[in-house]
Design an enzyme around this catalytic site. Structure first.
Site, PDB file in Angstrom:
ATOM      1  N   CYS A 120       0.499  -0.786  -0.017  1.00 34.59           N
ATOM      2  CA  CYS A 120      -0.290  -0.603   0.372  1.00 34.59           C
ATOM      3  C   CYS A 120       0.712   0.897   0.184  1.00 34.59           C
ATOM      4  O   CYS A 120       0.406   2.691  -0.092  1.00 34.59           O
ATOM      5  CB  CYS A 120      -0.593   0.017   1.130  1.00 34.59           C
ATOM      6  SG  CYS A 120      -2.045  -1.363   1.269  1.00 34.59           S
ATOM      7  N   ASP A 121       1.757   1.081  -0.143  1.00 32.69           N
ATOM      8  CA  ASP A 121       2.796   2.626  -0.085  1.00 32.69           C
ATOM      9  C   ASP A 121       3.156   2.895  -1.337  1.00 32.69           C
ATOM     10  O   ASP A 121       3.377   1.950  -2.384  1.00 32.69           O
ATOM     11  CB  ASP A 121       4.259   1.595   0.555  1.00 32.69           C
ATOM     12  CG  ASP A 121       5.205   3.536   1.432  1.00 32.69           C
ATOM     13  OD1 ASP A 121       5.367   3.528   0.717  1.00 32.69           O
ATOM     14  OD2 ASP A 121       5.204   3.172   1.928  1.00 32.69           O
TER      15      ASP A 121
END
Ligand SMILES: Cc1ncc(COP(=O)(O)O)c(C=O)c1O
Length: 385
Positions: free
Chosen positions: A328-329
Site C-alpha cells: 500500500c506504500d
C-alpha cells in the site's frame, strides 16, 4: 522507454511455484568469478557477501578460491560456514558497532576498514594489532547505484588516519575505495588509484610499509542499459595501476565484487496481481501491479536506478506501462518516470521475470512489510543467464 523486453517461449515445461521468488543459479556465479579473475590477473577477489549471502553462492565461491568481503559478524559466520578462512576476509564497513568489531576479531578477522579517527581508535581497542585500510572518497560518477557521500575521506585525511593507526599499534596496510555500484565507466578507477598511490607514497615517506590496495566493487551485471565487457575494466584498471605505481612499487591488489559476480545468476519471478488503467478515459495509463516490489527485493529500483530486463510468456503488441509493487506504500512503484514496454495481453496471474536480479534482492527484502513474506530463493540452473 524500456526496449529490452524479451518475450521468450520456454522449451521445457516449468514447475509453477508460488511467486515471488528468486531463481538462483550458482554455476553462473562460478563462471563470473573466473571471468573476473581472468580480466584482473594479479588481483585477489573478495566476494561482497552483502550482495547475496545464500550458502550455495558462498560455497560455490569457496570452491573457486574466492575470498570474502564482510560487514557484520553474521556475514563473517556465513563465510566461515561455507569454508572460508578468516584470514581471507576483509571487514569493509567503515563505521561498525564496537561489539561487532570485537566479535569479528574473535572469529579471526584481521583486516578492517576505517575512515575516521574515532573508528581507528575503536578498531585499535576492539581488534588490537589488526591491519587497517582507510577508505578514500569517490564521486560515484558513472555508476547507477552511487556509494559516495556516506563514507570516505580525502588523501590528506587518509594519511593522517593511517599514521594515527600505526601509533595505536595497528598495521597501516593501505587504502580502499568504491567507485559506485553498477559502474559503467571503466575509467572510474583511474582517479582513486592515483589518490591511493599518493597516500601510499606519503606513508612510505613517513617510514611505514603499506602493502595493500583495495579497488572495491562496481563491476556490472546485465541490466537494461549496456555496460562494457569485463576485459575493458581489466585493461583500464591495469593502466591506472601502471600510471600510479609503475612496475616496481605496486601493492597487493584486491577487489570486492558483489553485483558483478551474483547479479546475472538470479531471476526474480513475479506474478501480475492486477492491470489497472488510470487517468482520463481518452489517454489512460496502464499500471501493472506485481507481487514483488521495493520491499520484496526490488529496493534498487528506487529512483529507477537499476533497470532490470523483463521477460513474459505473452507475445503480441506491447504498450508502455507503469510497473508497481504490491504494498500500500506509494514508494512501492518500480518504473513510472520511464515506463516499461509490456504485452497488452498481460493479465492477472501471468508471470513476469526480472532478469539479472541475483544481487541486492533477496538480501535486501524486508522481513514482511504489509504482510508480504520475505523473498525466498530456489536454486535452479534455469536463470537464462
Ligand atoms: C565496501 C563495499 N565493497 C564492495 C561492495 C560490492 O559492490 P558491488 O556490488 O558494486 O560490486 C559494496 C557494495 O555496497 C561495498 O559497500
Amino acid at each position: 522507454m524500456q526496449s529490452t523486453l524479451l518475450a521468450r517461449q520456454r522449451t521445457a515445461p516449468e514447475v509453477r511455484r508460488t511467486t515471488p521468488y528468486l531463481a538462483l543459479d550458482p554455476t553462473v556465479v562460478e563462471r563470473r568469478f573466473h571471468a573476473l579473475a581472468a580480466a584482473l590477473p594479479g588481483a585477489e577477489v573478495h566476494y561482497a557477501v552483502k550482495a547475496n549471502p545464500h550458502p550455495a553462492v558462498l560455497e560455490a565461491l569457496v570452491g573457486c578460491g574466492s575470498r570474502f568481503d564482510v560487514a557484520t559478524p553474521a556475514e563473517v559466520r556465513a563465510a566461515l560456514a561455507a569454508g572460508a578462512d578468516p584470514g581471507d576476509l576483509v571487514c569493509s564497513h567503515p563505521v561498525k558497532r564496537r561489539e561487532d568489531v570485537a566479535e569479528a576479531h574473535a572469529l579471526g578477522v584481521r583486516l578492517f576498514v576505517v575512515d575516521s579517527p574515532a573508528e581507528t581508535r575503536k578498531v585499535a581497542q576492539a581488534a588490537p594489532g589488526s591491519a587497517v585500510l582507510c577508505r578514500l572518497a569517490t564521486t560515484g560518477a558513472g555508476s547507477e547505484w552511487p556509494l559516495s557521500g556516506k563514507f570516505g575521506v580525502s588523501p590528506v585525511q587518509a594519511v593522517e588516519i593511517l599514521l594515527e593507526a600505526a601509533r595505536l599499534g595497528l598495521e597501516a596496510a593501505g587504502v580502499c575505495f568504491h567507485v559506485g555500484s553498477q559502474q559503467r565507466d571503466p575509467e572510474a578507477w583511474a582517479a582513486p588509484v592515483r589518490d591511493a598511490s599518493r597516500v601510499l607514497a606519503a606513508l612510505r615517506h613517513s617510514g611505514l610499509s603499506p602493502w595493500l590496495l583495495d579497488l572495491g566493487g562496481g563491476f556490472p551485471a546485465r541490466y537494461s542499459h549496456d555496460a562494457p565487457p569485463l576485459a575493458a575494466y581489466g585493461a583500464a584498471i591495469e593502466r591506472a595501476l601502471q600510471e600510479g605505481f609503475g612496475t616496481g612499487g605496486r601493492p597487493r591488489v584486491l577487489v570486492e565484487p558483489g553485483r558483478g559476480l551474483v547479479g546475472d545468476a538470479g531471476t526474480l519471478v513475479t506474478s501480475v496481481v492486477g492491470v489497472v488503467e488510470r487517468g482520463p478515459r481518452e489517454a489512460p495509463v496502464r499500471w501493472v501491479f506485481l507481487d514483488a516490489g521495493v520491499f520484496t527485493g526490488l529496493v534498487e529500483t528506487l529512483g529507477e536506478a537499476i533497470r532490470y530486463r523483463l521477460r513474459t510468456d505473452r507475445s503480441g503488441p506491447t504498450g508502455p506501462c507503469v510497473l508497481a509493487g504490491p504494498t500500500c506504500d506509494s514508494a512501492d512503484v518500480l518504473y513510472e518516470r520511464e515506463p516499461v514496454e509490456l504485452p497488452l495481453a498481460l493479465a492477472e496471474g501471468d508471470l513476469v521475470r526480472l532478469e539479472a536480479a541475483g544481487a541486492y534482492t533477496s538480501s535486501c527484502s524486508s522481513v514482511g512489510f504489509n504482510g508480504y513474506a520475505p523473498l525466498p530463493t530456489h536454486l535452479t540452473r534455469d536463470t537464462g543467464a
